[in-house]
Scaffold this motif. Structure first.
Motif, PDB file in Angstrom:
ATOM      1  N   ARG A   1      10.286   0.707  25.733  1.00 24.49           N
ATOM      2  CA  ARG A   1      10.843  -0.047  26.851  1.00 24.49           C
ATOM      3  C   ARG A   1       9.944  -0.069  28.085  1.00 24.49           C
ATOM      4  O   ARG A   1      10.230  -0.779  29.048  1.00 24.49           O
ATOM      5  CB  ARG A   1      12.219   0.537  27.217  1.00 24.49           C
ATOM      6  CG  ARG A   1      13.309   0.105  26.242  1.00 24.49           C
ATOM      7  CD  ARG A   1      14.523   1.019  26.316  1.00 24.49           C
ATOM      8  NE  ARG A   1      15.620   0.509  25.488  1.00 24.49           N
ATOM      9  CZ  ARG A   1      15.666   0.573  24.165  1.00 24.49           C
ATOM     10  NH1 ARG A   1      14.665   1.113  23.493  1.00 24.49           N
ATOM     11  NH2 ARG A   1      16.694   0.089  23.485  1.00 24.49           N
ATOM     12  N   LEU A   2       8.886   0.719  28.091  1.00 29.26           N
ATOM     13  CA  LEU A   2       8.002   0.769  29.248  1.00 29.26           C
ATOM     14  C   LEU A   2       6.996  -0.376  29.227  1.00 29.26           C
ATOM     15  O   LEU A   2       6.364  -0.630  28.196  1.00 29.26           O
ATOM     16  CB  LEU A   2       7.251   2.099  29.287  1.00 29.26           C
ATOM     17  CG  LEU A   2       8.031   3.313  29.790  1.00 29.26           C
ATOM     18  CD1 LEU A   2       7.197   4.574  29.617  1.00 29.26           C
ATOM     19  CD2 LEU A   2       8.441   3.144  31.252  1.00 29.26           C
ATOM     20  N   ASP A   3       6.846  -1.035  30.349  1.00 25.55           N
ATOM     21  CA  ASP A   3       5.859  -2.099  30.454  1.00 25.55           C
ATOM     22  C   ASP A   3       4.489  -1.582  30.038  1.00 25.55           C
ATOM     23  O   ASP A   3       4.101  -0.458  30.379  1.00 25.55           O
ATOM     24  CB  ASP A   3       5.806  -2.603  31.907  1.00 25.55           C
ATOM     25  CG  ASP A   3       4.949  -3.845  32.044  1.00 25.55           C
ATOM     26  OD1 ASP A   3       5.493  -4.947  31.916  1.00 25.55           O
ATOM     27  OD2 ASP A   3       3.729  -3.696  32.262  1.00 25.55           O
ATOM     28  N   GLU A   4       3.749  -2.410  29.308  1.00 28.07           N
ATOM     29  CA  GLU A   4       2.472  -1.966  28.730  1.00 28.07           C
ATOM     30  C   GLU A   4       1.394  -1.697  29.772  1.00 28.07           C
ATOM     31  O   GLU A   4       0.355  -1.108  29.460  1.00 28.07           O
ATOM     32  CB  GLU A   4       1.973  -2.969  27.691  1.00 28.07           C
ATOM     33  CG  GLU A   4       1.911  -4.393  28.158  1.00 28.07           C
ATOM     34  CD  GLU A   4       3.199  -5.169  27.939  1.00 28.07           C
ATOM     35  OE1 GLU A   4       3.111  -6.408  27.840  1.00 28.07           O
ATOM     36  OE2 GLU A   4       4.286  -4.563  27.868  1.00 28.07           O
ATOM     37  N   SER A   5       1.626  -2.102  31.020  1.00 33.80           N
ATOM     38  CA  SER A   5       0.644  -1.848  32.076  1.00 33.80           C
ATOM     39  C   SER A   5       0.776  -0.433  32.664  1.00 33.80           C
ATOM     40  O   SER A   5      -0.123   0.030  33.372  1.00 33.80           O
ATOM     41  CB  SER A   5       0.819  -2.859  33.212  1.00 33.80           C
ATOM     42  OG  SER A   5       2.077  -2.670  33.861  1.00 33.80           O
ATOM     43  N   ILE A   6       1.879   0.252  32.376  1.00 37.80           N
ATOM     44  CA  ILE A   6       2.162   1.557  32.986  1.00 37.80           C
ATOM     45  C   ILE A   6       1.444   2.666  32.223  1.00 37.80           C
ATOM     46  O   ILE A   6       1.552   2.764  30.998  1.00 37.80           O
ATOM     47  CB  ILE A   6       3.683   1.829  32.998  1.00 37.80           C
ATOM     48  CG1 ILE A   6       4.405   0.758  33.829  1.00 37.80           C
ATOM     49  CG2 ILE A   6       3.983   3.223  33.547  1.00 37.80           C
ATOM     50  CD1 ILE A   6       5.928   0.821  33.709  1.00 37.80           C
ATOM     51  N   VAL A   7       0.735   3.512  32.947  1.00 35.20           N
ATOM     52  CA  VAL A   7       0.060   4.647  32.326  1.00 35.20           C
ATOM     53  C   VAL A   7       1.075   5.777  32.130  1.00 35.20           C
ATOM     54  O   VAL A   7       1.734   6.203  33.081  1.00 35.20           O
ATOM     55  CB  VAL A   7      -1.110   5.154  33.200  1.00 35.20           C
ATOM     56  CG1 VAL A   7      -1.785   6.354  32.539  1.00 35.20           C
ATOM     57  CG2 VAL A   7      -2.117   4.044  33.439  1.00 35.20           C
ATOM     58  N   ILE A   8       1.211   6.244  30.899  1.00 32.03           N
ATOM     59  CA  ILE A   8       2.144   7.338  30.604  1.00 32.03           C
ATOM     60  C   ILE A   8       1.397   8.662  30.779  1.00 32.03           C
ATOM     61  O   ILE A   8       0.551   9.030  29.978  1.00 32.03           O
ATOM     62  CB  ILE A   8       2.728   7.210  29.185  1.00 32.03           C
ATOM     63  CG1 ILE A   8       3.458   5.868  29.050  1.00 32.03           C
ATOM     64  CG2 ILE A   8       3.670   8.369  28.888  1.00 32.03           C
ATOM     65  CD1 ILE A   8       4.068   5.620  27.676  1.00 32.03           C
ATOM     66  N   HIS A   9       1.720   9.364  31.843  1.00 33.09           N
ATOM     67  CA  HIS A   9       1.018  10.600  32.194  1.00 33.09           C
ATOM     68  C   HIS A   9       1.531  11.808  31.429  1.00 33.09           C
ATOM     69  O   HIS A   9       0.839  12.819  31.343  1.00 33.09           O
ATOM     70  CB  HIS A   9       1.149  10.868  33.697  1.00 33.09           C
ATOM     71  CG  HIS A   9       0.343   9.937  34.556  1.00 33.09           C
ATOM     72  ND1 HIS A   9      -0.575  10.385  35.463  1.00 33.09           N
ATOM     73  CD2 HIS A   9       0.329   8.577  34.627  1.00 33.09           C
ATOM     74  CE1 HIS A   9      -1.139   9.348  36.070  1.00 33.09           C
ATOM     75  NE2 HIS A   9      -0.593   8.241  35.580  1.00 33.09           N
ATOM     76  N   ARG A  10       2.743  11.719  30.908  1.00 36.01           N
ATOM     77  CA  ARG A  10       3.305  12.857  30.168  1.00 36.01           C
ATOM     78  C   ARG A  10       4.386  12.362  29.234  1.00 36.01           C
ATOM     79  O   ARG A  10       5.168  11.480  29.585  1.00 36.01           O
ATOM     80  CB  ARG A  10       3.889  13.893  31.134  1.00 36.01           C
ATOM     81  CG  ARG A  10       4.550  15.079  30.453  1.00 36.01           C
ATOM     82  CD  ARG A  10       5.110  16.065  31.459  1.00 36.01           C
ATOM     83  NE  ARG A  10       4.055  16.734  32.197  1.00 36.01           N
ATOM     84  CZ  ARG A  10       4.254  17.473  33.292  1.00 36.01           C
ATOM     85  NH1 ARG A  10       5.478  17.576  33.783  1.00 36.01           N
ATOM     86  NH2 ARG A  10       3.246  18.060  33.900  1.00 36.01           N
ATOM     87  N   VAL A  11       4.442  12.956  28.027  1.00 37.23           N
ATOM     88  CA  VAL A  11       5.504  12.605  27.083  1.00 37.23           C
ATOM     89  C   VAL A  11       6.297  13.828  26.649  1.00 37.23           C
ATOM     90  O   VAL A  11       7.189  13.730  25.819  1.00 37.23           O
ATOM     91  CB  VAL A  11       4.952  11.877  25.835  1.00 37.23           C
ATOM     92  CG1 VAL A  11       4.435  10.499  26.197  1.00 37.23           C
ATOM     93  CG2 VAL A  11       3.881  12.697  25.142  1.00 37.23           C
ATOM     94  N   THR A  12       5.988  14.965  27.199  1.00 40.13           N
ATOM     95  CA  THR A  12       6.786  16.170  26.931  1.00 40.13           C
ATOM     96  C   THR A  12       6.638  17.066  28.161  1.00 40.13           C
ATOM     97  O   THR A  12       6.546  16.567  29.272  1.00 40.13           O
ATOM     98  CB  THR A  12       6.340  16.862  25.623  1.00 40.13           C
ATOM     99  OG1 THR A  12       7.158  18.009  25.407  1.00 40.13           O
ATOM    100  CG2 THR A  12       4.883  17.233  25.617  1.00 40.13           C
TER     101      THR A  12
END
Length: 318
Positions: free
Chosen positions: A262-273
């Motif tokens: 669901r996150l826009d593809e332009s957003i950098v995911i800094h953490r997933v846990t």
């Protein structure tokens, strides 16, 4: 199209490699600040999940009496052991609220980090209600003084739902977050939004609503943090009293994978846990093995055919 470096989502690692052509590591720092939720301005207890270290349990310099960026960098680097971490780092002001202090002191600590030859940029963790106009003016000034370095602000939102926010003692309304976010956006300062998955009382749908809300804002980055129950917190008292259950590994991976979708593809995911200090972590136990969580996530994403933003496209067509 942005190069995600072989992952089905836009990780911070991919961002650094695309931007600086090598990996950068964060060194968590402790600037010896406090929080309005702890000094009596709003409350004395802090957020319900927050440890005695102000969510900076892995920050260097916890025993120092003054802020010394060189010493804290050395201490932070020692935590990597023999791992090759390169020659450039991100100074992460992590512990407590890092815009909550006298303006001259804030300028001193930010400048000392930005001036360090091994620091590529700084990331400042704070509360949206502690980002007054004078702090914003200071950050804009520093951007001009250090044009070759980056400056990020991390805002602890945790959830968009006001009932949950009241339970966790966030002590500011969603409107304050929105106003601060817009002021930072207008100033050209990248924002990283923190969300916690697994907060007591929240359903899967509520968590995904928070993710979709943040996705719509299109911040520079987002951190998806697994809820940890840490010893000595008020959250631990509720957990041990049976007031709520933590997410299982399977439930977390399902919600996390759908969050990424669901996150826009332009957003950098800094953490997933997330990491909880071993001696203080009560639950969930599976989070102790971060490598296993990441490997399992990548397996789930592949199995479900999920790439970042894939659900967002479907929802926008409805």
């Amino acid at each position: 199209m942005t190069d995600w470096q072989g992952k089905p989502y836009y990780s911070l690692d991919a961002y650094f490699k695309n931007t600086y052509h090598h990996k950068l590591y964060k060194i968590a720092l402790n600037a010896h600040l406090t929080c309005p939720n702890r000094d009596g301005t709003l409350d004395f207890r802090g957020c319900i999940f927050c440890s005695a270290g102000g969510s900076g349990d892995f920050a260097a310099g916890g025993r120092d009496s003054v802020f010394d960026v060189d010493r804290q960098l050395r201490e932070g680097l020692s935590l990597f052991g023999s791992k090759n971490v390169g020659d450039e780092y991100v100074a992460y002001f992590q512990a407590f609220t890092n815009t909550y202090g006298p303006l001259p002191y804030l300028e001193e600590i930010y400048q000392s980090a930005l001036s360090h030859p091994k620091i590529r940029g700084i990331s400042i963790a704070t509360r949206p209600d502690c980002m007054g106009p004078e702090v914003l003016t200071l950050l804009c000034k520093l951007k001009k003084e250090f044009p070759d370095k980056f400056l990020w602000v991390e805002l602890g939102l945790q959830t968009k739902h006001e009932a949950t926010a009241e339970y966790i003692r966030r002590l500011y309304p969603l409107s304050v977050f929105e106003e601060t976010f817009e002021r930072l956006r207008e100033a050209g300062i990248p924002v990283i939004v923190h969300l916690i998955l697994g907060l007591p009382g929240e359903t899967r749908e509520m968590m995904l609503e928070s993710v979709s809300y943040v996705s719509g804002l299109k911040p520079f980055g987002v951190k998806l943090q697994l809820l940890h129950v840490l010893r000595g917190t008020d959250l631990a008292k509720d957990y041990q009293a049976g007031a709520f259950e933590v997410l299982t590994k399977e439930a977390y991976l399902e919600i996390l994978s759908e969050s990424i979708a669901r996150l826009d593809e332009s957003i950098v995911i800094h953490r997933v846990t997330g990491d909880g200090r071993g001696a203080d972590l009560i639950a969930p136990d599976f989070s102790r093995n971060k490598k296993d969580v990441l490997n399992s996530l990548h397996h789930v994403l592949k199995e479900k055919g999920i790439r970042q933003g894939c659900r967002k496209i479907t929802e926008n067509k409805r």
